[in-house]
Design a protein around this motif. Sequence first.
Motif, short mmCIF file in Angstrom:
data_model
loop_
_atom_site.label_atom_id
_atom_site.label_comp_id
_atom_site.label_asym_id
_atom_site.label_seq_id
_atom_site.Cartn_x
_atom_site.Cartn_y
_atom_site.Cartn_z
N TRP A 71 0.82 -1.20 0.00
CA TRP A 71 0.00 0.00 0.00
C TRP A 71 0.86 1.26 0.00
O TRP A 71 0.57 2.23 -0.71
CB TRP A 71 -0.93 -0.03 1.20
N GLN A 72 1.94 1.24 0.78
CA GLN A 72 2.84 2.40 0.80
C GLN A 72 3.55 2.58 -0.54
O GLN A 72 3.82 3.71 -0.96
CB GLN A 72 3.88 2.22 1.91
N LEU A 118 2.48 1.88 -3.60
CA LEU A 118 1.63 2.27 -4.74
C LEU A 118 1.60 3.78 -4.96
O LEU A 118 1.57 4.56 -4.01
CB LEU A 118 0.20 1.79 -4.50
N PRO A 133 -0.47 7.14 -5.86
CA PRO A 133 -1.89 7.54 -5.77
C PRO A 133 -2.58 7.23 -7.09
O PRO A 133 -2.05 7.50 -8.17
CB PRO A 133 -1.81 9.05 -5.52
N ARG A 151 -3.57 0.64 -8.43
CA ARG A 151 -4.57 -0.40 -8.19
C ARG A 151 -3.92 -1.60 -7.52
O ARG A 151 -2.83 -2.03 -7.90
CB ARG A 151 -5.21 -0.82 -9.51
N TRP A 177 -8.13 -6.11 5.33
CA TRP A 177 -7.62 -5.04 4.48
C TRP A 177 -8.77 -4.17 3.98
O TRP A 177 -8.65 -2.94 3.91
CB TRP A 177 -6.87 -5.63 3.28
N VAL A 203 -9.11 0.10 4.20
CA VAL A 203 -9.05 1.07 3.10
C VAL A 203 -10.20 0.96 2.11
O VAL A 203 -10.25 1.72 1.12
CB VAL A 203 -7.70 0.93 2.33
N LYS A 253 -5.90 3.21 -4.74
CA LYS A 253 -5.35 4.08 -3.70
C LYS A 253 -5.73 5.52 -3.98
O LYS A 253 -5.51 6.03 -5.08
CB LYS A 253 -3.81 3.94 -3.66
#
Length: 403
Positions: A339-340, A342, A344, A347, A364, A368, A402
């Motif tokens: 997640w960090q 990716l 903005p 996907r 998860w 989010v 994200k």
Amino acid sequence: MARKWLSIVGIGEDGLQGLSAIARSLIEQAEVIVGGDRHLAMLPPDDRREKITWISPISTSIEEIIRRRGQSICVLASGDPMCYGIGVTLTRHIPVSEMTIIPAPSTFSLASARLGWSLTEVETLSLNARPPSLLQSYIYPGARLLILSEGKDTPAIAAEILTKRGYGGSKITVLERMGGIHERIVEGTAASWSETQIAALNAIAVDCIADAGVAPLPRLPGLPDNAYHHDGQLTKREVRAITLAALAPTPGQLLWDVGAGCGSISIEWLRSHVRCRAVAIEQNSSRLHYIADNANALGTPNLQIITGKAPHALKDLPTPDAIFIGGGVTALGLFDICWQALHPGGRLVANVVTVEGEQTLFQWHEQVGGNLTRIAIQRAEPIGKFLGWRAMAAVTQWVVVKP
């Protein structure tokens, strides 16, 4: 405006005499001339200006050019410098605002003119300093291919690939030294190709003709399962098509394929467009061999394969635009690192078949958001002399973008 101290002049087989007045003027005014041995040999024997000959790695020669920034430098190139040429490489290091680029007709343009092919209706690729297996992803019935050769052996290599793929009847035309007095055209078919006396400077045109009964491989996601070598760790065709649709590959974007199995997701991501990039991460040694074999067989030899277990193997990888997690979702810290990493708007798609995996995806999802989907596929299979429905393992898929 920046001073244009660097010029790149494309030259054809007709040499300096075939250049325009502007191109000749740029060469004449230059203090330093850069080129390969063939191009530098076109200059008059009494030309005493400083010369830089390309050496390997080419980055060394580019550094030599940049160190002379401000001097008047002219690079001699083959054909169109911006068509798989040195101009593309130089613009990655020097602003185009500091350059003047004068192209000659490209090899593709010349070949199209010789053959009467519409350049907008052919597939173009280069096998010069590139793996020959790249050709695999361009082959389909009725395709017309224009290929930049690496040398005299490339036509035979291409013929062998076509024949093994089931396209032995394909028409091959080799065009040597186009635009010069030594121009020559050699014709044949892939299965019967035996010509060995080929000039090093050549291009290949292929009219792809499939053998009887050969099924084409589609470019859309969802290749047949038997297109892959695997040990059972394969995202099945229907689920693969759904997964690629969720990942939504776009030209130039980078995918992390975490727990890649036999590499099917990253391979079909790459097949979607020649500019797509992908990294396959897998810890199982036998599956790593499957990934490499499948990537070569399906025309994606540029797939980057990383040996290791996520999340540790993800450190220092380039920032992805999309991530697919096909295995190991329960690994501690995996989601946080992905997640960090990716961008903005990036996907993340994860598929699981176990209850524990579902529990992880639900956690998860609680953090989010995103969408959870259950994918249930049934295939008709023989039951005695009848057909019955056999269910594949249901797949739970989580898709999130994200913010």
